[in-house]
Design a protein around this motif. Structure first.
Motif, PDB file in Angstrom:
ATOM      1  N   GLY A  82      14.280  31.496 -73.063  1.00 19.50           N
ATOM      2  CA  GLY A  82      14.124  32.103 -71.755  1.00 19.50           C
ATOM      3  C   GLY A  82      12.771  32.775 -71.643  1.00 19.50           C
ATOM      4  N   ILE A  83      12.734  33.805 -70.827  1.00 16.31           N
ATOM      5  CA  ILE A  83      11.488  34.479 -70.477  1.00 16.31           C
ATOM      6  C   ILE A  83      11.561  35.932 -70.916  1.00 16.31           C
ATOM      7  CG2 ILE A  83       9.971  35.104 -68.565  1.00 16.31           C
ATOM      8  CD1 ILE A  83      11.612  32.829 -67.009  1.00 16.31           C
ATOM      9  N   ARG A  84      10.532  36.344 -71.636  1.00 18.41           N
ATOM     10  CA  ARG A  84      10.410  37.738 -72.060  1.00 18.41           C
ATOM     11  C   ARG A  84       9.047  38.270 -71.649  1.00 18.41           C
ATOM     12  NH1 ARG A  84      14.528  39.400 -75.237  1.00 18.41           N
ATOM     13  NH2 ARG A  84      15.628  37.869 -76.486  1.00 18.41           N
ATOM     14  N   PHE A  85       8.986  39.554 -71.473  1.00 16.64           N
ATOM     15  CA  PHE A  85       7.763  40.269 -71.141  1.00 16.64           C
ATOM     16  C   PHE A  85       6.936  40.468 -72.405  1.00 16.64           C
ATOM     17  CE2 PHE A  85       5.550  44.338 -70.370  1.00 16.64           C
ATOM     18  CZ  PHE A  85       4.944  44.061 -69.157  1.00 16.64           C
ATOM     19  N   ASN A  86       5.647  40.198 -72.349  1.00 17.37           N
ATOM     20  CA  ASN A  86       4.772  40.482 -73.480  1.00 17.37           C
ATOM     21  C   ASN A  86       4.332  41.939 -73.367  1.00 17.37           C
ATOM     22  OD1 ASN A  86       2.758  40.771 -75.370  1.00 17.37           O
ATOM     23  ND2 ASN A  86       1.781  38.829 -74.903  1.00 17.37           N
ATOM     24  N   HIS A 133       5.157  29.521 -65.706  1.00 24.04           N
ATOM     25  CA  HIS A 133       4.304  28.698 -66.575  1.00 24.04           C
ATOM     26  C   HIS A 133       2.870  29.242 -66.576  1.00 24.04           C
ATOM     27  CE1 HIS A 133       2.737  25.198 -68.643  1.00 24.04           C
ATOM     28  NE2 HIS A 133       1.836  25.075 -67.691  1.00 24.04           N
ATOM     29  N   PHE A 134       2.353  29.550 -65.402  1.00 17.67           N
ATOM     30  CA  PHE A 134       0.998  30.107 -65.296  1.00 17.67           C
ATOM     31  C   PHE A 134       0.892  31.429 -66.052  1.00 17.67           C
ATOM     32  CE2 PHE A 134      -2.094  32.894 -63.255  1.00 17.67           C
ATOM     33  CZ  PHE A 134      -3.237  32.099 -63.274  1.00 17.67           C
ATOM     34  N   MET A 135       1.874  32.303 -65.854  1.00 19.27           N
ATOM     35  CA  MET A 135       1.831  33.624 -66.484  1.00 19.27           C
ATOM     36  C   MET A 135       2.015  33.527 -67.997  1.00 19.27           C
ATOM     37  SD  MET A 135       3.450  35.965 -63.401  1.00 19.27           S
ATOM     38  CE  MET A 135       4.585  36.678 -64.445  1.00 19.27           C
ATOM     39  N   ALA A 136       2.751  32.540 -68.464  1.00 21.82           N
ATOM     40  CA  ALA A 136       2.888  32.325 -69.906  1.00 21.82           C
ATOM     41  C   ALA A 136       1.547  31.870 -70.483  1.00 21.82           C
ATOM     42  CB  ALA A 136       3.986  31.311 -70.197  1.00 21.82           C
ATOM     43  N   LYS A 137       0.812  31.042 -69.735  1.00 23.60           N
ATOM     44  CA  LYS A 137      -0.515  30.612 -70.190  1.00 23.60           C
ATOM     45  C   LYS A 137      -1.492  31.788 -70.253  1.00 23.60           C
ATOM     46  CE  LYS A 137      -2.203  26.691 -68.697  1.00 23.60           C
ATOM     47  NZ  LYS A 137      -2.573  25.552 -67.822  1.00 23.60           N
ATOM     48  N   GLN A 138      -1.265  32.800 -69.420  1.00 25.46           N
ATOM     49  CA  GLN A 138      -2.098  34.002 -69.441  1.00 25.46           C
ATOM     50  C   GLN A 138      -1.667  34.953 -70.569  1.00 25.46           C
ATOM     51  OE1 GLN A 138      -4.730  34.096 -67.350  1.00 25.46           O
ATOM     52  NE2 GLN A 138      -3.933  32.120 -66.698  1.00 25.46           N
ATOM     53  N   ASN A 139      -0.563  34.618 -71.221  1.00 29.37           N
ATOM     54  CA  ASN A 139       0.019  35.426 -72.299  1.00 29.37           C
ATOM     55  C   ASN A 139       0.629  36.733 -71.779  1.00 29.37           C
ATOM     56  OD1 ASN A 139       0.740  35.522 -74.991  1.00 29.37           O
ATOM     57  ND2 ASN A 139      -1.022  36.747 -75.567  1.00 29.37           N
ATOM     58  N   TRP A 140       1.042  36.731 -70.523  1.00 29.44           N
ATOM     59  CA  TRP A 140       1.720  37.888 -69.952  1.00 29.44           C
ATOM     60  C   TRP A 140       3.224  37.793 -70.186  1.00 29.44           C
ATOM     61  CZ3 TRP A 140      -0.909  37.147 -64.567  1.00 29.44           C
ATOM     62  CH2 TRP A 140      -2.269  37.441 -64.679  1.00 29.44           C
ATOM     63  N   LEU A 141       3.701  36.566 -70.305  1.00 28.32           N
ATOM     64  CA  LEU A 141       5.114  36.316 -70.562  1.00 28.32           C
ATOM     65  C   LEU A 141       5.233  35.477 -71.825  1.00 28.32           C
ATOM     66  CD1 LEU A 141       6.341  35.292 -66.991  1.00 28.32           C
ATOM     67  CD2 LEU A 141       6.546  37.529 -68.076  1.00 28.32           C
ATOM     68  N   ILE A 142       6.354  35.634 -72.495  1.00 26.70           N
ATOM     69  CA  ILE A 142       6.652  34.831 -73.675  1.00 26.70           C
ATOM     70  C   ILE A 142       7.844  33.964 -73.294  1.00 26.70           C
ATOM     71  CG2 ILE A 142       7.383  34.884 -76.084  1.00 26.70           C
ATOM     72  CD1 ILE A 142       6.154  37.815 -76.086  1.00 26.70           C
ATOM     73  N   THR A 143       7.648  32.655 -73.354  1.00 33.37           N
ATOM     74  CA  THR A 143       8.718  31.745 -72.981  1.00 33.37           C
ATOM     75  C   THR A 143       9.128  30.920 -74.191  1.00 33.37           C
ATOM     76  OG1 THR A 143       7.140  30.064 -72.246  1.00 33.37           O
ATOM     77  CG2 THR A 143       7.950  31.588 -70.582  1.00 33.37           C
ATOM     78  N   THR A 144      10.439  30.704 -74.297  1.00 35.04           N
ATOM     79  CA  THR A 144      10.966  29.857 -75.366  1.00 35.04           C
ATOM     80  C   THR A 144      11.964  28.888 -74.750  1.00 35.04           C
ATOM     81  OG1 THR A 144      12.592  31.568 -75.860  1.00 35.04           O
ATOM     82  CG2 THR A 144      10.655  31.503 -77.253  1.00 35.04           C
ATOM     83  N   ARG A 145      11.975  27.683 -75.293  1.00 37.10           N
ATOM     84  CA  ARG A 145      12.871  26.639 -74.794  1.00 37.10           C
ATOM     85  C   ARG A 145      14.148  26.588 -75.614  1.00 37.10           C
ATOM     86  NH1 ARG A 145      10.381  21.463 -72.572  1.00 37.10           N
ATOM     87  NH2 ARG A 145       8.894  22.331 -71.118  1.00 37.10           N
TER      88      ARG A 145
END
Length: 148
Positions: A63-67, A46-58
């Motif tokens: 799931g979780i993807r690398f930006n 969640h933290f890393m998605a807020k940093q825009n390092w990861l792309i998360t979809t519900r």
């Protein structure tokens, strides 16, 4: 200086999900693969998605993807953000009787800044070494062997 668990796991997550594949990664899958509890991973992802390092979809197929933009991020900046503000020495709680005549805190803070500057010589792409021929630093040393 020792990396906290949040930073350690965050780097492991980045290094894992950077390997592109058809299906996104899931928390359960990462937890099993990295031997880390799902609860820890939820907070970090969640933290890393807020940093825009990861792309998360519900949802289904989510799931979780690398930006891919994070490939050009400086390693020191990423580590500093993951680590958060950390005092390497605590002078005030309890109050240190030596603080009036002590230069240690300043020296240690300078050492920590040098640590981050050294890491900033590398980009996330250097750590991942997905394609050494295109990596900007072909002589990158394996800075973070987090598997132990």
């Amino acid at each position: 200086m020792q990396l906290n668990k949040f930073t350690d796991y965050g780097l492991r997550i980045l290094m894992t999900v950077a390997h592109d594949r058809e299906m996104p990664y899931t928390i359960a899958e990462l937890a099993k693969q990295l031997h880390v509890s799902e609860n820890h991973l939820v907070k970090i992802v969640h933290f890393m998605a807020k940093q825009n390092w990861l792309i998360t979809t519900r949802g289904k197929g989510g799931g979780i993807r690398f930006n891919p933009q994070v490939m050009q991020a400086h390693l020191g900046d990423v580590v500093r953000i993951l680590q958060g503000e950390v005092d390497i020495v605590e002078c005030h709680n309890p109050p240190c009787v030596l603080r009036v005549q002590c230069g240690l805190k300043g020296i240690l803070n300078q050492a920590v800044n040098t640590f981050y500057l050294q890491l900033n010589q590398y980009k996330i792409a250097d750590v991942l070494q997905l394609n050494p021929q295109t990596s900007p630093n072909k002589n990158a040393i394996p800075l973070l062997n987090l598997s132990s």
